[in-house]
Write a protein that holds these residues in place. Structure first.
Motif, PDB file in Angstrom:
ATOM      1  N   VAL A  74       0.838  -1.198   0.000  1.00 38.64           N
ATOM      2  CA  VAL A  74       0.000   0.000   0.000  1.00 38.64           C
ATOM      3  C   VAL A  74       0.874   1.249   0.000  1.00 38.64           C
ATOM      4  N   THR A  92      -9.007   2.378   0.479  1.00 38.07           N
ATOM      5  CA  THR A  92     -10.067   1.488   0.946  1.00 38.07           C
ATOM      6  C   THR A  92      -9.471   0.104   1.136  1.00 38.07           C
ATOM      7  N   ARG A 100      -8.136  -6.987  -0.165  1.00 37.48           N
ATOM      8  CA  ARG A 100      -7.899  -6.052  -1.266  1.00 37.48           C
ATOM      9  C   ARG A 100      -7.679  -4.666  -0.696  1.00 37.48           C
ATOM     10  N   CYS A 101      -6.585  -4.023  -1.137  1.00 35.88           N
ATOM     11  CA  CYS A 101      -6.307  -2.626  -0.820  1.00 35.88           C
ATOM     12  C   CYS A 101      -6.392  -1.847  -2.123  1.00 35.88           C
ATOM     13  N   ARG A 102      -7.131  -0.720  -2.092  1.00 34.92           N
ATOM     14  CA  ARG A 102      -7.329   0.134  -3.272  1.00 34.92           C
ATOM     15  C   ARG A 102      -6.872   1.544  -2.957  1.00 34.92           C
ATOM     16  N   GLU A 104      -7.189   5.173  -4.725  1.00 36.23           N
ATOM     17  CA  GLU A 104      -7.807   5.939  -5.808  1.00 36.23           C
ATOM     18  C   GLU A 104      -7.130   7.293  -5.926  1.00 36.23           C
ATOM     19  N   TRP A 136      -3.247  -7.943  -9.031  1.00 37.33           N
ATOM     20  CA  TRP A 136      -3.312  -6.490  -8.936  1.00 37.33           C
ATOM     21  C   TRP A 136      -3.879  -5.962 -10.238  1.00 37.33           C
ATOM     22  N   ALA A 146      -8.380   3.630  -9.866  1.00 36.71           N
ATOM     23  CA  ALA A 146      -8.053   2.973  -8.600  1.00 36.71           C
ATOM     24  C   ALA A 146      -7.062   1.861  -8.914  1.00 36.71           C
ATOM     25  N   TRP A 148      -5.181  -1.378  -7.311  1.00 35.68           N
ATOM     26  CA  TRP A 148      -5.457  -2.274  -6.207  1.00 35.68           C
ATOM     27  C   TRP A 148      -4.550  -3.499  -6.256  1.00 35.68           C
ATOM     28  N   ASP A 150      -4.452  -7.655  -4.328  1.00 35.40           N
ATOM     29  CA  ASP A 150      -5.072  -8.670  -3.476  1.00 35.40           C
ATOM     30  C   ASP A 150      -3.977  -9.471  -2.783  1.00 35.40           C
TER      31      ASP A 150
END
Length: 152
Positions: A74, A92, A100-102, A104, A136, A146, A148, A150
Motif C-alpha cells: 500500500v 479502501t 484487497r487494498c485500493r 484511488e 493487482w 483505482a 489495487w 489482493d
C-alpha cells in the motif's frame, strides 16, 4: 495472472462503506468487510498514514499475518499516486476471500510496470506489487483510477 482491468459490469467503484462485518448480499457467501475510504494528504505523510490504517484494520480483522506485505504494497501504491497522479487520494481496505487494498487518485493515466536499472531511484514499486500480491490491477473511476492489489 497479473493484469490491468478495464471497466465492465463490475461492482460500483465506491461500494457502500460500513464498519466491521456486513453481509455481502448473496446468501451463504463469505462475510465481506470494508473499511474506508480514508482521504490521504497530498504529501509524503500519506504513505505513513496508509501504513497505519492498514496495520490497524488488519489487527481488527485478525489478519495480522498479512500486515507486513500489505503495509509495503500500500505504501508503494500511495507513493506512486503522489509521484504520478493528482488528488484527491483515497484508501479502501476490503476482505472477503482475499484482502484487497485500493488507492484511488484523480488521474486516468495507468501505471506501468518496468524494469529499473541498477542505479535507478524509482521504478521498482509495481514490480514489488506484481511479485508479492495474489493479483493487482487498475479500474477506471468517475474521477480517475483505482490501483489495487489482493493478498490471500
Amino acid at each position: 495472472m497479473h493484469h490491468a482491468h478495464t471497466p465492465g459490469p463490475r461492482a460500483p467503484t465506491r461500494p457502500h462503506i460500513g464498519e466491521g462485518p456486513v453481509l455481502a448480499g448473496v446468501p451463504h457467501q463469505d462475510i465481506h468487510r470494508i473499511a474506508g475510504p480514508w482521504i490521504l494528504p497530498s504529501d509524503p505523510e500519506a504513505c505513513r498514514r496508509a501504513r497505519t490504517v492498514v496495520r490497524a484494520v488488519l489487527a481488527d480483522w485478525a489478519l495480522d499475518h498479512l500486515t507486513h506485505t500489505a503495509e509495503l504494497l500500500v505504501s508503494e501504491l500511495v507513493g506512486n499516486a503522489l509521484l504520478h497522479a493528482e488528488g484527491p487520494f483515497h484508501l479502501t481496505v476490503e476482505s472477503r476471500t482475499l484482502l484487497r487494498c485500493r488507492v484511488e487518485d484523480g488521474s486516468r493515466q495507468h501505471p506501468c510496470r518496468r524494469t529499473a536499472a541498477l542505479d535507478d531511484e524509482h521504478g521498482r514499486g509495481l514490480e514489488l506489487v506484481h511479485l508479492m500480491s495474489s493479483d493487482w490491477g487498475v479500474d477506471h473511476t468517475p474521477l480517475g483510477k483505482a490501483v489495487w492489489f489482493d493478498l490471500g
